[in-house]
Design a protein around this motif. Sequence first.
Motif, PDB file in Angstrom:
ATOM      1  N   ILE A   1      33.670  43.447  23.199  1.00  0.00           N
ATOM      2  CA  ILE A   1      33.174  43.159  24.549  1.00  0.00           C
ATOM      3  C   ILE A   1      33.948  43.212  25.680  1.00  0.00           C
ATOM      4  O   ILE A   1      35.303  42.744  25.581  1.00  0.00           O
ATOM      5  N   PHE A   2      33.432  43.927  26.530  1.00  0.00           N
ATOM      6  CA  PHE A   2      34.107  44.082  27.988  1.00  0.00           C
ATOM      7  C   PHE A   2      33.407  43.791  29.340  1.00  0.00           C
ATOM      8  O   PHE A   2      33.910  43.217  29.943  1.00  0.00           O
ATOM      9  N   ALA A   3      32.223  44.680  29.180  1.00  0.00           N
ATOM     10  CA  ALA A   3      31.419  44.529  30.416  1.00  0.00           C
ATOM     11  C   ALA A   3      31.107  43.115  30.951  1.00  0.00           C
ATOM     12  O   ALA A   3      31.323  42.751  32.231  1.00  0.00           O
ATOM     13  N   GLU A   4      30.681  42.240  30.005  1.00  0.00           N
ATOM     14  CA  GLU A   4      30.580  40.880  30.354  1.00  0.00           C
ATOM     15  C   GLU A   4      31.575  40.133  30.994  1.00  0.00           C
ATOM     16  O   GLU A   4      31.299  39.241  31.991  1.00  0.00           O
ATOM     17  N   ILE A   5      33.004  40.289  30.348  1.00  0.00           N
ATOM     18  CA  ILE A   5      34.102  39.598  31.019  1.00  0.00           C
ATOM     19  C   ILE A   5      34.278  40.208  32.384  1.00  0.00           C
ATOM     20  O   ILE A   5      34.719  39.509  33.207  1.00  0.00           O
ATOM     21  N   PHE A   6      34.306  41.463  32.450  1.00  0.00           N
ATOM     22  CA  PHE A   6      34.469  42.274  33.606  1.00  0.00           C
ATOM     23  C   PHE A   6      33.992  41.799  34.762  1.00  0.00           C
ATOM     24  O   PHE A   6      34.355  41.674  35.974  1.00  0.00           O
ATOM     25  N   VAL A   7      32.585  41.747  34.664  1.00  0.00           N
ATOM     26  CA  VAL A   7      31.656  41.522  35.757  1.00  0.00           C
ATOM     27  C   VAL A   7      31.561  40.213  36.122  1.00  0.00           C
ATOM     28  O   VAL A   7      31.236  39.942  37.289  1.00  0.00           O
ATOM     29  N   THR A   8      31.940  39.152  35.034  1.00  0.00           N
ATOM     30  CA  THR A   8      31.694  37.466  35.582  1.00  0.00           C
ATOM     31  C   THR A   8      32.984  37.152  35.649  1.00  0.00           C
ATOM     32  O   THR A   8      33.078  36.442  37.026  1.00  0.00           O
ATOM     33  N   THR A   9      33.905  37.235  34.776  1.00  0.00           N
ATOM     34  CA  THR A   9      35.452  36.073  34.903  1.00  0.00           C
ATOM     35  C   THR A   9      36.644  37.121  35.398  1.00  0.00           C
ATOM     36  O   THR A   9      37.376  36.590  35.593  1.00  0.00           O
ATOM     37  N   SER A  10      36.440  38.229  34.967  1.00  0.00           N
ATOM     38  CA  SER A  10      37.688  39.134  35.050  1.00  0.00           C
ATOM     39  C   SER A  10      38.810  38.560  34.387  1.00  0.00           C
ATOM     40  O   SER A  10      39.865  38.768  34.410  1.00  0.00           O
TER      41      SER A  10
ATOM     42  N   ALA B   1      40.210  43.247  24.228  1.00  0.00           N
ATOM     43  CA  ALA B   1      39.589  44.421  24.770  1.00  0.00           C
ATOM     44  C   ALA B   1      40.120  44.551  26.359  1.00  0.00           C
ATOM     45  O   ALA B   1      40.456  45.562  27.027  1.00  0.00           O
ATOM     46  N   PHE B   2      39.769  43.250  26.917  1.00  0.00           N
ATOM     47  CA  PHE B   2      40.205  42.919  28.381  1.00  0.00           C
ATOM     48  C   PHE B   2      41.510  43.223  28.596  1.00  0.00           C
ATOM     49  O   PHE B   2      42.060  43.935  29.760  1.00  0.00           O
ATOM     50  N   LEU B   3      42.477  42.666  27.659  1.00  0.00           N
ATOM     51  CA  LEU B   3      43.824  42.857  27.870  1.00  0.00           C
ATOM     52  C   LEU B   3      44.305  44.253  27.700  1.00  0.00           C
ATOM     53  O   LEU B   3      45.138  44.414  28.556  1.00  0.00           O
ATOM     54  N   ILE B   4      43.781  45.090  27.016  1.00  0.00           N
ATOM     55  CA  ILE B   4      44.077  46.364  26.770  1.00  0.00           C
ATOM     56  C   ILE B   4      43.764  47.193  28.185  1.00  0.00           C
ATOM     57  O   ILE B   4      44.636  48.031  28.567  1.00  0.00           O
ATOM     58  N   PHE B   5      42.502  46.930  28.694  1.00  0.00           N
ATOM     59  CA  PHE B   5      42.114  47.420  30.015  1.00  0.00           C
ATOM     60  C   PHE B   5      43.286  46.965  30.996  1.00  0.00           C
ATOM     61  O   PHE B   5      43.349  47.859  31.912  1.00  0.00           O
ATOM     62  N   ALA B   6      43.336  45.800  30.987  1.00  0.00           N
ATOM     63  CA  ALA B   6      44.211  45.096  32.103  1.00  0.00           C
ATOM     64  C   ALA B   6      45.709  45.985  32.024  1.00  0.00           C
ATOM     65  O   ALA B   6      46.529  46.170  33.323  1.00  0.00           O
ATOM     66  N   GLN B   7      46.280  46.192  30.685  1.00  0.00           N
ATOM     67  CA  GLN B   7      47.559  46.862  30.631  1.00  0.00           C
ATOM     68  C   GLN B   7      47.349  48.385  31.320  1.00  0.00           C
ATOM     69  O   GLN B   7      48.175  48.957  31.970  1.00  0.00           O
ATOM     70  N   ALA B   8      46.221  48.958  31.011  1.00  0.00           N
ATOM     71  CA  ALA B   8      46.095  50.520  31.345  1.00  0.00           C
ATOM     72  C   ALA B   8      45.761  50.642  32.571  1.00  0.00           C
ATOM     73  O   ALA B   8      46.429  51.489  33.255  1.00  0.00           O
ATOM     74  N   LEU B   9      44.665  50.035  33.109  1.00  0.00           N
ATOM     75  CA  LEU B   9      44.129  50.335  34.646  1.00  0.00           C
ATOM     76  C   LEU B   9      44.398  49.483  35.642  1.00  0.00           C
ATOM     77  O   LEU B   9      44.239  49.750  36.841  1.00  0.00           O
ATOM     78  N   GLN B  10      44.989  48.183  35.296  1.00  0.00           N
ATOM     79  CA  GLN B  10      45.562  47.379  36.283  1.00  0.00           C
ATOM     80  C   GLN B  10      47.088  47.153  36.424  1.00  0.00           C
ATOM     81  O   GLN B  10      47.594  47.195  37.395  1.00  0.00           O
ATOM     82  N   GLY B  11      47.913  47.541  35.217  1.00  0.00           N
ATOM     83  CA  GLY B  11      49.110  47.347  35.103  1.00  0.00           C
ATOM     84  C   GLY B  11      49.707  49.066  35.219  1.00  0.00           C
ATOM     85  O   GLY B  11      50.824  49.278  34.938  1.00  0.00           O
TER      86      GLY B  11
END
Length: 286
Positions: free
Chosen positions: A222-231, A242-252
């Motif tokens: 699950i990613f979209a629901e977290i990204f859109v609402t709470t980040s 899933a969001f932690l991996i995204f944060a490491q790749a595209l935010q870090g």
Amino acid sequence: MTRTLARLLQAPSVILLLLWMVVPLGMTIYFSTIRYQLLYPERSGFVGWSNYEFFFTDPAFWPAILNTLTLVGSVLIITVGLGLAIALLIDRSFPGRGVLRVLLISPFFIMPTVNALLWKNMMLHPIYGLFAVFAGFFGLEPIEWLKDAPLLSVIMIVSWQWTPFAILIFITSLQNFDSEQKEAALLDGAGFRARFIYLILPHLARPIAVVIMIQTIFHLSIFAEIFVTTSGGPGVQSTNLAFLIFAQALQGFDVGVASAGGVLAIILANIVAFFLIRMIGRNLAV
């Protein structure tokens, strides 16, 4: 000769499928063993297990694992329980049953991003959201759901979208239930509780197992629901793997560490899938 020809005809699709899976997996494993920082592309090289160690010792890692398991488990309990209850309620003839079934199933066809936006702005907003309106009507203080209960908010959003899937599977299975067994149980004086425990649940054992397996596979990522609402916030209260991996790749901008997280996510998913497949295999063998 016929068998050889069949294998030759199947070979292109099988090879394409293997390449589709093996190439991305191989690249992910490769990137997980090198230093790959997008901000500093010149600082590259083999680092072995360092990326895994960095990801594993990240303060957000264990909260993300706990949030992932909590999210998956909570959504499964809600969707299976609520889906089973609604399926039993509408498994009878009444005026407008066809329209009601379409309305109940329709949320499943909404895109996750649109679903999250609907809940964020129309349901959970602390000023003009539907929950805030109800709270004001009863003289209560509105709750800032995305701030005070972020993980619960995500659980509600995902459950609302996936409950129709469970309803669809269960109502389809109930329609194939032998009516003679129902009539025999009624003639023997069996109440709803007895019929539910000894007739309905055994009949729905396989559909329930299938729903659990399919939903678990999807809910682990699950990613979209977290990204859109709470980040993922506040802090890491709603951050899943899933969001932690995204944060490491595209935010870090650290592709190496994110790739290591992706490999760990694959291992976790395979462990869960192993037990689910065994559970479903046991049900199918009954």
